[in-house]
Scaffold this motif. Structure first.
Motif, PDB file in Angstrom:
ATOM      1  N   TYR A   1       0.835  -1.201   0.000  1.00 28.48           N
ATOM      2  CA  TYR A   1       0.000   0.000   0.000  1.00 28.48           C
ATOM      3  C   TYR A   1       0.869   1.251   0.000  1.00 28.48           C
TER       4      TYR A   1
ATOM      5  N   ALA B   1      -3.672   3.854  -1.302  1.00 28.13           N
ATOM      6  CA  ALA B   1      -4.099   2.977  -2.383  1.00 28.13           C
ATOM      7  C   ALA B   1      -3.276   1.699  -2.405  1.00 28.13           C
ATOM      8  N   ARG B   2      -3.801   0.715  -3.077  1.00 23.87           N
ATOM      9  CA  ARG B   2      -3.025  -0.489  -3.342  1.00 23.87           C
ATOM     10  C   ARG B   2      -1.932  -0.118  -4.340  1.00 23.87           C
TER      11      ARG B   2
ATOM     12  N   ASP C   1      -0.123  -1.856  -6.431  1.00 23.11           N
ATOM     13  CA  ASP C   1      -0.275  -2.454  -7.759  1.00 23.11           C
ATOM     14  C   ASP C   1      -1.382  -1.769  -8.557  1.00 23.11           C
ATOM     15  N   SER C   2      -2.440  -1.348  -7.883  1.00 23.77           N
ATOM     16  CA  SER C   2      -3.549  -0.678  -8.574  1.00 23.77           C
ATOM     17  C   SER C   2      -3.103   0.683  -9.088  1.00 23.77           C
TER      18      SER C   2
ATOM     19  N   LYS D   1      -0.997   0.160 -12.039  1.00 28.05           N
ATOM     20  CA  LYS D   1      -1.821  -0.275 -13.172  1.00 28.05           C
ATOM     21  C   LYS D   1      -2.325   0.925 -13.967  1.00 28.05           C
TER      22      LYS D   1
ATOM     23  N   ASP E   1     -12.024  -5.943  -0.562  1.00 25.36           N
ATOM     24  CA  ASP E   1     -11.149  -6.137  -1.718  1.00 25.36           C
ATOM     25  C   ASP E   1     -11.705  -5.558  -3.013  1.00 25.36           C
TER      26      ASP E   1
ATOM     27  N   ASP F   1      -9.844  -0.096  -4.346  1.00 24.21           N
ATOM     28  CA  ASP F   1      -8.403   0.033  -4.578  1.00 24.21           C
ATOM     29  C   ASP F   1      -7.789   1.268  -3.933  1.00 24.21           C
TER      30      ASP F   1
ATOM     31  N   SER G   1     -12.320   3.828  -6.659  1.00 25.14           N
ATOM     32  CA  SER G   1     -11.866   4.857  -5.727  1.00 25.14           C
ATOM     33  C   SER G   1     -13.000   5.251  -4.790  1.00 25.14           C
TER      34      SER G   1
ATOM     35  N   ALA H   1      -8.365   6.129 -14.681  1.00 18.99           N
ATOM     36  CA  ALA H   1      -8.619   5.167 -13.603  1.00 18.99           C
ATOM     37  C   ALA H   1     -10.045   4.630 -13.648  1.00 18.99           C
TER      38      ALA H   1
ATOM     39  N   GLU I   1     -11.031   1.000 -14.314  1.00 20.79           N
ATOM     40  CA  GLU I   1      -9.844   0.195 -14.041  1.00 20.79           C
ATOM     41  C   GLU I   1      -9.709  -0.129 -12.559  1.00 20.79           C
ATOM     42  N   ILE I   2      -9.938   0.867 -11.705  1.00 20.07           N
ATOM     43  CA  ILE I   2      -9.867   0.680 -10.259  1.00 20.07           C
ATOM     44  C   ILE I   2     -11.078   1.362  -9.619  1.00 20.07           C
TER      45      ILE I   2
END
Length: 290
Positions: free
Chosen positions: A128, A215-216, A218-219, A222, A155, A158, A247, A241, A244-245
């Motif tokens: 994170y 945020a994560r 990896d996200s 990405k 989960d 993100d 928020s 974003a 894709e993720i």
């Protein structure tokens, strides 16, 4: 009145005016800190601090505001003593700052915000990451450790953004939140994965939250940042974003934002974003033509 303000901002009295503004911001933050304590605000306990240090890295970009950068570093340490902090600095005179679990990346002068975030994000090794700006300070109600717990149990999400208390202004958190609730990103490249303003616990899904978030890692990678955008990355990032993720925004959590409108040297570079606007406009048109 406007003439007087212009003289203070642009005239010979500007250095004195800047000192007054910065004194007032420091004084207000001290007074508000006492008020927040009385309202029940507390720094995280040792277990929360340990959890953050193990799983989170803080990154922020610094440019020509070295005093602010040093103050933010100390401020973060007062809340999360052992957390890793990465500062990307592209000031003309390199930032001089040392400390445990601190990494300062010295970049070419005026490289830009996005480039600095890219370089800082490359060094993150934790799952994170928190993104801040150098003119912000954590408060007892920033609650990043609580938002980490939310991300760990939810989960689908993100990124969690928090609000801000603007220095020397009286705008309420409700007014600030409302401005972001309007950002549904209806014209984004892809529709949101979860509908705008869906409530998940105390959090709201939003298309474009504030640029203050956990945020994560990896996200965030990405979506990525465009190094060609020097200053105004915010809208363009969340435009990409979308779809894709996911928020979210927690409107009752906030940082203290020390927006210094008297710093003419900094604003000379900060206001130079016409090239960014033209580049982003062309990029969006190209994407929509696909």
């Amino acid at each position: 009145m406007k003439k007087v303000l212009r003289k203070l901002l642009y005239g010979r009295l500007n250095p004195l005016f800047r000192l007054v503004i910065r004194f007032l911001m420091a004084f207000e933050y001290s007074v508000l800190s006492a008020f927040w304590f009385l309202k029940g605000g507390r720094k995280p306990d040792r277990q929360s601090q340990k959890n953050m240090a193990e799983k989170v890295t803080v990154i922020f970009k610094s440019f020509e505001r070295q005093k602010f950068a040093r103050q933010l570093y100390k401020n973060i340490r007062s809340y999360y003593p052992d957390i890793k902090i990465i500062i990307a600095d592209d000031s003309e005179k390199p930032l001089e700052l040392e400390g445990e679990n601190l990494e300062v990346i010295n970049l070419p002068f005026n490289s830009g915000l996005s480039y600095g975030i890219i370089k800082a994000l490359e060094r993150v090794k934790t799952p994170y990451v928190i993104r801040l700006d150098d003119d912000e300070l954590l408060t007892p109600f920033s609650n990043f450790h609580k938002h980490l717990s939310f991300l760990e149990r939810e989960d689908r999400v993100d990124l969690v953004a928090v609000s801000f208390r603007q220095a020397l202004r009286s705008r309420s958190l409700e007014e600030t939140a409302e401005s972001f609730y309007k950002q549904d990103m209806r014209n984004a490249y892809k529709p949101l994965i979860i509908p705008h303003k869906t409530k998940i616990e105390d959090y709201f899904v939003v298309g474009k939250p504030p640029n203050i978030f956990i945020a994560r890692t990896d996200s965030l990678r990405k979506v990525g940042y465009d190094k060609n955008i020097r200053m105004i990355d915010h809208h363009e990032f969340f435009l990409r974003a979308s779809g894709e993720i996911v928020s979210c925004f927690e409107p009752c959590s906030f940082v203290y934002h020390r927006h210094d409108f008297s710093d003419m040297h900094y604003l000379k570079y900060r206001s130079d974003y016409q090239g960014d606007k033209e580049y982003i406009r062309a990029k969006i048109l190209k994407e929509l033509d696909k």
